[in-house]
Design a protein around this motif. Sequence first.
Motif, PDB file in Angstrom:
ATOM      1  N   ALA A 144      48.511 -44.456  30.922  1.00 14.35           N
ATOM      2  CA  ALA A 144      49.403 -45.552  30.540  1.00 14.35           C
ATOM      3  C   ALA A 144      50.861 -45.089  30.487  1.00 14.35           C
ATOM      4  N   TYR A 145      51.749 -45.974  30.911  1.00 14.34           N
ATOM      5  CA  TYR A 145      53.185 -45.726  30.863  1.00 14.34           C
ATOM      6  C   TYR A 145      53.761 -46.718  29.861  1.00 14.34           C
ATOM      7  N   VAL A 146      54.028 -46.234  28.637  1.00 15.94           N
ATOM      8  CA  VAL A 146      54.419 -47.135  27.549  1.00 15.94           C
ATOM      9  C   VAL A 146      55.603 -46.579  26.749  1.00 15.94           C
ATOM     10  N   PRO A 147      56.734 -46.335  27.392  1.00 17.06           N
ATOM     11  CA  PRO A 147      57.860 -45.746  26.666  1.00 17.06           C
ATOM     12  C   PRO A 147      58.491 -46.676  25.636  1.00 17.06           C
ATOM     13  N   TYR A 148      58.209 -47.960  25.688  1.00 19.20           N
ATOM     14  CA  TYR A 148      58.861 -48.919  24.801  1.00 19.20           C
ATOM     15  C   TYR A 148      57.978 -49.281  23.605  1.00 19.20           C
ATOM     16  N   SER A 149      56.764 -49.663  23.855  1.00 12.43           N
ATOM     17  CA  SER A 149      55.875 -50.056  22.754  1.00 12.43           C
ATOM     18  C   SER A 149      55.078 -48.881  22.202  1.00 12.43           C
ATOM     19  N   GLU A 150      54.862 -47.866  23.032  1.00 12.20           N
ATOM     20  CA  GLU A 150      54.002 -46.730  22.679  1.00 12.20           C
ATOM     21  C   GLU A 150      52.584 -47.186  22.325  1.00 12.20           C
ATOM     22  N   TYR A 151      52.159 -48.325  22.868  1.00  5.68           N
ATOM     23  CA  TYR A 151      50.827 -48.890  22.621  1.00  5.68           C
ATOM     24  C   TYR A 151      50.034 -48.835  23.923  1.00  5.68           C
ATOM     25  N   THR A 152      49.175 -47.835  24.033  1.00  4.96           N
ATOM     26  CA  THR A 152      48.407 -47.650  25.256  1.00  4.96           C
ATOM     27  C   THR A 152      47.197 -48.576  25.289  1.00  4.96           C
ATOM     28  N   VAL A 153      46.920 -49.102  26.484  1.00 12.53           N
ATOM     29  CA  VAL A 153      45.739 -49.931  26.704  1.00 12.53           C
ATOM     30  C   VAL A 153      45.081 -49.467  27.998  1.00 12.53           C
ATOM     31  N   GLY A 154      43.764 -49.365  27.956  1.00 17.19           N
ATOM     32  CA  GLY A 154      42.981 -49.051  29.143  1.00 17.19           C
ATOM     33  C   GLY A 154      41.923 -50.120  29.322  1.00 17.19           C
ATOM     34  N   ALA A 155      41.583 -50.402  30.555  1.00 13.06           N
ATOM     35  CA  ALA A 155      40.559 -51.409  30.839  1.00 13.06           C
ATOM     36  C   ALA A 155      39.660 -50.897  31.954  1.00 13.06           C
ATOM     37  N   ALA A 156      38.429 -51.388  31.946  1.00  7.72           N
ATOM     38  CA  ALA A 156      37.481 -51.096  33.016  1.00  7.72           C
ATOM     39  C   ALA A 156      36.761 -52.385  33.367  1.00  7.72           C
ATOM     40  N   VAL A 157      36.615 -52.635  34.657  1.00  5.68           N
ATOM     41  CA  VAL A 157      35.852 -53.794  35.114  1.00  5.68           C
ATOM     42  C   VAL A 157      34.691 -53.294  35.959  1.00  5.68           C
ATOM     43  N   LEU A 158      33.546 -53.905  35.739  1.00  8.15           N
ATOM     44  CA  LEU A 158      32.332 -53.602  36.486  1.00  8.15           C
ATOM     45  C   LEU A 158      32.133 -54.706  37.513  1.00  8.15           C
TER      46      LEU A 158
END
Length: 153
Positions: free
Chosen positions: A24-38
């Motif tokens: 994740a590239y989050v220099p502003y919020s510093e809130y990382t999110v990851g997702a996976a789709v099957l």
Amino acid sequence: MDEGSPAVDPAALLEQARGALDAAYVPYSEYTVGAAVLTEDGSVFTGCNIENANYSNSLHAEEVAVGSAVRAGHRSIVGVAVSSGARDGVTPCGMCRQTLAEFGDEDIPVYCDEGDGEWTEHRLGELIPDTITPEMLGVDPTERAAGDDAAGE
């Protein structure tokens, strides 16, 4: 979910989503999110959030995962997992819910990471009832072959 669709393993799908957090590239919020789709054939595609100084140009993890699946020729999603660095049970936002609904039906499971091996499970139709569908627009998405491109690439 179709009878021919793979069984969804929530723990494995969430592990894939967690694995995307590091990118994740989050220099502003510093809130990382990851997702996976099957996808329908058992393939898993991941994505992470990518922020931009112009916030409206930021990409959401679910969008990146769906975009990767579509780019690889997949048009049917049968499961989704979402995690944040905070492990706070984050759910897809409304925009991402609509994107997921384009490629999955209302019964697909959406797993949201609560941390410590726990998750909440939703059905996409619960998260976004009465979604806008291709059929509402008079379009039959099954008539479009994978890889069709109006731009003529």
